[in-house]
Design a protein around this motif. Structure first.
Motif, PDB file in Angstrom:
ATOM      1  N   UNK A 136       0.899  -1.464   0.014  1.00  0.00           N
ATOM      2  CA  UNK A 136       0.166  -0.016  -0.027  1.00  0.00           C
ATOM      3  C   UNK A 136       0.886   1.403  -0.114  1.00  0.00           C
ATOM      4  N   UNK A 137       1.969   1.398   0.684  1.00  0.00           N
ATOM      5  CA  UNK A 137       2.490   2.728   0.834  1.00  0.00           C
ATOM      6  C   UNK A 137       3.433   2.666  -0.388  1.00  0.00           C
ATOM      7  N   UNK A 138       3.998   1.741  -1.028  1.00  0.00           N
ATOM      8  CA  UNK A 138       4.591   1.711  -2.302  1.00  0.00           C
ATOM      9  C   UNK A 138       3.587   2.375  -3.252  1.00  0.00           C
ATOM     10  N   UNK A 139       2.386   1.741  -3.189  1.00  0.00           N
ATOM     11  CA  UNK A 139       1.508   2.234  -4.260  1.00  0.00           C
ATOM     12  C   UNK A 139       1.412   3.825  -4.204  1.00  0.00           C
ATOM     13  N   UNK A 158      12.606   6.063   5.151  1.00  0.00           N
ATOM     14  CA  UNK A 158      12.450   4.878   5.056  1.00  0.00           C
ATOM     15  C   UNK A 158      11.933   4.294   4.145  1.00  0.00           C
ATOM     16  N   UNK A 159      10.950   4.586   3.665  1.00  0.00           N
ATOM     17  CA  UNK A 159      10.275   4.156   2.418  1.00  0.00           C
ATOM     18  C   UNK A 159      10.880   4.367   1.406  1.00  0.00           C
ATOM     19  N   UNK A 160      11.564   5.525   1.154  1.00  0.00           N
ATOM     20  CA  UNK A 160      12.446   5.915  -0.247  1.00  0.00           C
ATOM     21  C   UNK A 160      13.725   5.215  -0.209  1.00  0.00           C
ATOM     22  N   UNK A 161      14.248   4.827   1.290  1.00  0.00           N
ATOM     23  CA  UNK A 161      15.275   3.851   0.746  1.00  0.00           C
ATOM     24  C   UNK A 161      15.154   2.575   0.347  1.00  0.00           C
ATOM     25  N   UNK A 162      13.927   1.845   0.878  1.00  0.00           N
ATOM     26  CA  UNK A 162      13.618   0.516   0.400  1.00  0.00           C
ATOM     27  C   UNK A 162      13.153   0.836  -1.071  1.00  0.00           C
ATOM     28  N   UNK A 163      12.639   1.724  -1.353  1.00  0.00           N
ATOM     29  CA  UNK A 163      12.055   1.648  -2.896  1.00  0.00           C
ATOM     30  C   UNK A 163      13.408   2.196  -3.729  1.00  0.00           C
ATOM     31  N   UNK A 164      14.298   2.669  -3.272  1.00  0.00           N
ATOM     32  CA  UNK A 164      15.427   2.983  -4.197  1.00  0.00           C
ATOM     33  C   UNK A 164      16.176   1.820  -4.388  1.00  0.00           C
ATOM     34  N   UNK A 189      14.478   7.404  -7.903  1.00  0.00           N
ATOM     35  CA  UNK A 189      16.076   7.702  -7.552  1.00  0.00           C
ATOM     36  C   UNK A 189      16.057   8.987  -6.750  1.00  0.00           C
ATOM     37  N   UNK A 190      17.059   9.236  -6.100  1.00  0.00           N
ATOM     38  CA  UNK A 190      16.880  10.330  -5.202  1.00  0.00           C
ATOM     39  C   UNK A 190      18.016  11.357  -6.054  1.00  0.00           C
TER      40      UNK A 190
END
Lengths: 147, 147
Positions: A36-39, A71-77, A83-84
């Motif tokens: 859900x948060x990914x989405x 935290x979420x962006x770290x996992x998604x990256x 990308x950051x």
DNA sequence: GTGAGATTGTTGACGCGTCAACTAAAAATT
DNA sequence: AATTTTTAGTTGACGCGTCAACAATCTCAC
């Protein structure tokens, strides 16, 4: 409007929410590998014309804690969905960019999500009921805002 | 009942739920030190005349995954809110017992929770709106049950 | 300009939730 | 009675969410 009525409605509301979200996001996870948060993150970025948002703007759009987004962006990256990139105008900021893989993923996920919401929510309710939800949500959110 | 209406109502529903639960359970945590799952477990046990349930019955009442309950009970046992006792009639089962501390905690928490639900939910909605929630929840849950 | 305070973001610890793998006991099948 | 299957529960790994502590940068008063 007795206390028992409130308790009963609250229980019904909670049960509906739990079951509904559980079903929709379990289907989404199985078909697309997204939580859900990914989405939510991908959906919000995808709505931008350039598939890009400053981290702070993403945070405001989602109404998330800053550490939660971090935290979420770290996992998604790590998974190659975003990308950051450094922001030239503000040294504190980070630019979050949807990758090609991210775009592909969210495109498939959107239709899966829409189908599930329609099937378990939209199809079951009529216009009056959908309007009632909007009205109720407005009242409750107003109350929370004014405290 | 266009697709946009459904999407809009779904968004309102999600926002309401997130904000509402966030507020209620943040207040509960601050006043009693209980999380939402802590509260649910204690509340369910407290409703039993002997403040006791077999683990499996607790699991059914809460509709939780078995591992979820197991992890939750481990943490709650460490904090002295419940104890596990062996079941004499079924070697696989465990009996979960509310401790004196657990009873004291849930007694305070119940009134705090009720007050918050009433304030942010019950007081804001009239009888028709509470009835609408019950009706909507029934429709959605029926749909989920029949798949 | 310099220093105080606000803003943006990261990190680590810990509770929460799911999944898959596992143990042990009861029930069903043979 | 022996074997298989089902049921009850635990554990470990990993993603998720919050809090508190921290670092870096910007803003603004002076």
């Amino acid at each position: 409007m007795s206390s028992a009525d409130v308790t009963h409605a609250w229980g019904a509301f909670q049960r509906m929410r739990t079951q509904l979200a559980g079903r929709i996001y379990r289907e989404l996870a199985r078909s697309t590998g997204l939580s859900e948060p990914d989405f939510e993150v991908l959906f919000t970025l995808d709505a931008e014309p350039d598939k890009t948002l400053r981290s702070i703007d993403l945070r405001c759009a989602l109404d998330w804690e800053k550490s939660r987004l971090s935290h979420q962006l770290r996992r998604m990256t790590e998974r190659g969905l975003v990308t950051r990139e450094t922001c030239t105008t503000d040294g504190r900021s980070t630019i979050i960019v949807l990758t090609a893989a991210g775009i592909e993923t969210i495109t498939a996920a959107r239709s899966c999500h829409e189908a599930a919401v329609s099937r378990y929510f939209g199809e079951v309710l009529n216009t009056e009921q959908l309007a009632a939800i909007n009205q109720i949500a407005t009242l409750v959110l107003d109350r929370l805002a004014t405290d």
